[in-house]
Design an enzyme around this catalytic site. Structure first.
Site, PDB file in Angstrom:
ATOM      1  N   ASP A 136       1.143  -1.627  -0.076  1.00 56.04           N
ATOM      2  CA  ASP A 136       0.036  -0.155   0.194  1.00 56.04           C
ATOM      3  C   ASP A 136       0.871   1.132   0.067  1.00 56.04           C
ATOM      4  OD1 ASP A 136       0.593  -0.299   2.681  1.00 56.04           O
ATOM      5  OD2 ASP A 136      -1.195  -1.131   3.413  1.00 56.04           O
TER       6      ASP A 136
ATOM      7  N   ASP B  20       1.144   5.680   1.264  1.00 56.04           N
ATOM      8  CA  ASP B  20       0.833   6.582   2.481  1.00 56.04           C
ATOM      9  C   ASP B  20       1.671   7.467   1.942  1.00 56.04           C
ATOM     10  OD1 ASP B  20       0.150   4.432   3.911  1.00 56.04           O
ATOM     11  OD2 ASP B  20       1.824   4.352   4.633  1.00 56.04           O
TER      12      ASP B  20
ATOM     13  N   ASP C  56       9.213   6.516  13.467  1.00 60.15           N
ATOM     14  CA  ASP C  56       9.565   5.639  13.730  1.00 60.15           C
ATOM     15  C   ASP C  56      11.019   4.701  13.936  1.00 60.15           C
ATOM     16  OD1 ASP C  56       8.778   4.021  11.711  1.00 60.15           O
ATOM     17  OD2 ASP C  56       7.792   2.701  12.845  1.00 60.15           O
TER      18      ASP C  56
END
Ligand code: ATP
Ligand code: MG
Length: 454
Positions: free
Chosen positions: A75, A77, A151
């Site tokens: 996917d 983002d 992160d």
């Protein structure tokens, strides 16, 4: 420039702290080698619409990481400096979702893209709970602050499909090349702000087969209990990502290695500390990983039913030993297990009911005479129940013969099925010891297979 070249020749790496973290290293196509064919047309549609409206827009996070590794991202983002409201206005089917972290879902048919507004460095001032966990985080800011908030270095790169440039603020490219997973910023502080990152380390290290950088790894053990403080649905989401990563087995082994399983998630305690269940769970996870890698769907219900089956068997045996008839005993066992897990794992109702269906079908496979096998074949979840039965056979819990019989019955034509039913009573029963011996009353309740259905 010359200095940099000499350092490169000597193999000396820049220390991340020496870099100006507000300025990205910009790489062109020749440097990063991303194959533009791996990009989805919808991702390009979103970034170009935003750019045409005067905003900045990039593919970000896992998709850039996968593109750099030459893998087609599952996917995409998108990160932008447009606010969620501004994004929403540009697309016909766009929905603002989330509270703690507001994002926009942009839909094209079945395809869903997550569009996130650059987050500012406001994490320091964001509302936190007593353990330092950030409760809400909707402060927007410039791109370099957004990068700082992500992160891992390998998840903090931005790709612009229009210019084909990669913007790297934290040495992500170097870490990708060295196969290193490195948290951005001060590790303890980052885990404290969001303890889910502890699980994410494990997932990415196992999935990508990257080495966890020592500073990123060191605090994991001590900080593990912080997960208990995270709302159950978030832990569940992250666990599901872990189990559906195509590397579930490796992830669970890594969780154990990092000391993250102990007393942390009841599910994992059960799974990883029970040698008898391990064979079954290993087989279940191997088959899940194979299915995901082959692009086939996996039902979370089947997965969790497998992970918890041996706990159910244990309780089922105990209830029967205490005098319950087999079918009600199985229901009681299923209730106990589901209750104990729902609280912590926020198992959704649908998943819980799928698990119960799969479990309660199991004794019905032992009944092979009369109309019972035909009825079972019509069960809406027969296929899941049957696959589950095969796993039980393969793990040695029950005789292979039962699974083989059902395969022949399932695949057979009318006359083959009739023959199988006629000859079935001569077949040996399941391997599992029955406790206690079946009384006529128990036998009766097991034959009334339809009571298993809710
Ligand atoms: P996957 O390929 O498994 O989807 P991903 O890196 O895209 O991996 P997501 O959970 O989809 O993971 O998150 C998208 C991006 O958002 C990440 O790459 C990271 O930059 C950022 N992100 C997600 N969760 C966190 C978190 N808990 N803390 C900081 N940044 C995060
Ligand atoms: Mg993702």
């Amino acid at each position: 420039m010359i200095k940099k070249f000499i350092r490169k020749i000597l193999g000396v790496k820049d220390k991340p702290t020496a870099r100006d973290l507000t300025q990205p290293v910009i790489l062109g196509q020749a440097d990063h080698g991303i194959d533009p064919k791996l990009l989805s047309s919808n991702a390009i549609r979103v970034t170009s619409s935003l750019q045409e409206a005067g905003f900045q827009a990039f593919v970000v996070g896992g998709a850039v990481r996968d593109l750099l590794l030459g893998v087609k991202p599952k996917d995409f983002d998108i990160a932008t400096n447009a606010t969620p409201e501004q994004v929403k206005r540009l697309f016909r089917r766009a929905f603002i979702i989330g509270k703690r972290f507001q994002i926009v879902h942009v839909m094209f048919g079945q395809d869903l893209l997550e569009v996130t507004t650059f987050r500012g460095a406001g994490e320091i001032n964001a509302p936190k709970d007593e353990h330092g966990r950030v409760l809400r985080d909707n402060t927007f800011g410039p791109q370099h602050e957004d990068a700082m908030r992500r992160d891992f270095t390998i998840n903090a790169m931005y790709y612009d499909p229009a210019t084909q440039q990669v913007l790297d603020y934290h040495g992500g490219i170097a870490d990708i090349r060295d196969k290193t997973l490195r948290i951005i910023g001060q590790p303890e502080a980052r885990y404290r702000e969001d303890p889910v990152r502890l699980l994410r380390v494990v997932r990415f290290a196992a999935k990508l087969q990257f080495t966890i950088e020592p500073g990123t790894r060191e605090p994991i053990h001590v900080m593990a209990p912080l997960i208990n403080n995270v709302p159950a649905p978030r832990v569940f989401d992250e666990m599901l990502k872990l189990l559906m990563s195509g590397h579930a087995l490796a992830c669970l082994q890594q969780l154990r290695k990092e000391g993250l399983h102990h007393g942390l998630l009841p599910l994992l305690d059960v799974v990883l500390e029970q040698p008898i269940g391990m064979k079954f769970v290993t087989l279940a996870l191997e088959s899940t990983d194979d299915r995901i890698k082959a692009g086939k769907g996996v039902s979370p219900g089947f997965l969790f039913a497998s992970l918890l089956w041996h706990q159910v068997v244990e309780k089922w045996t105990a209830y029967r030993a205490a005098g319950e008839a087999p079918i009600p005993a199985l229901h009681l066992a299923a209730d106990d297990v589901l209750d104990s897990q729902t609280e912590k794992l926020a198992l959704q109702r649908k998943i819980g009911s799928d698990m119960r269906d799969i479990w309660s079908m199991q004794p019905r496979f032992e009944r092979r005479n009369g109309k019972t096998p035909y009825k079972l074949l019509e069960h809406p979840r027969f296929r899941a129940g049957y696959d589950f039965l095969l796993l039980r056979c393969q793990s040695g819990e029950i005789e292979m013969e039962l699974g083989e019989w059902w395969t022949a019955f399932y695949e057979g034509d009318i006359s083959e099925r009739e023959h199988l039913v006629e000859t079935a009573h001569a077949a040996p029963g399941p391997k599992r010891k029955r406790a206690p011996r079946r009384s006529p009353r128990n036998k009766q309740s097991e034959t009334s297979g339809s009571t298993i259905e809710e």
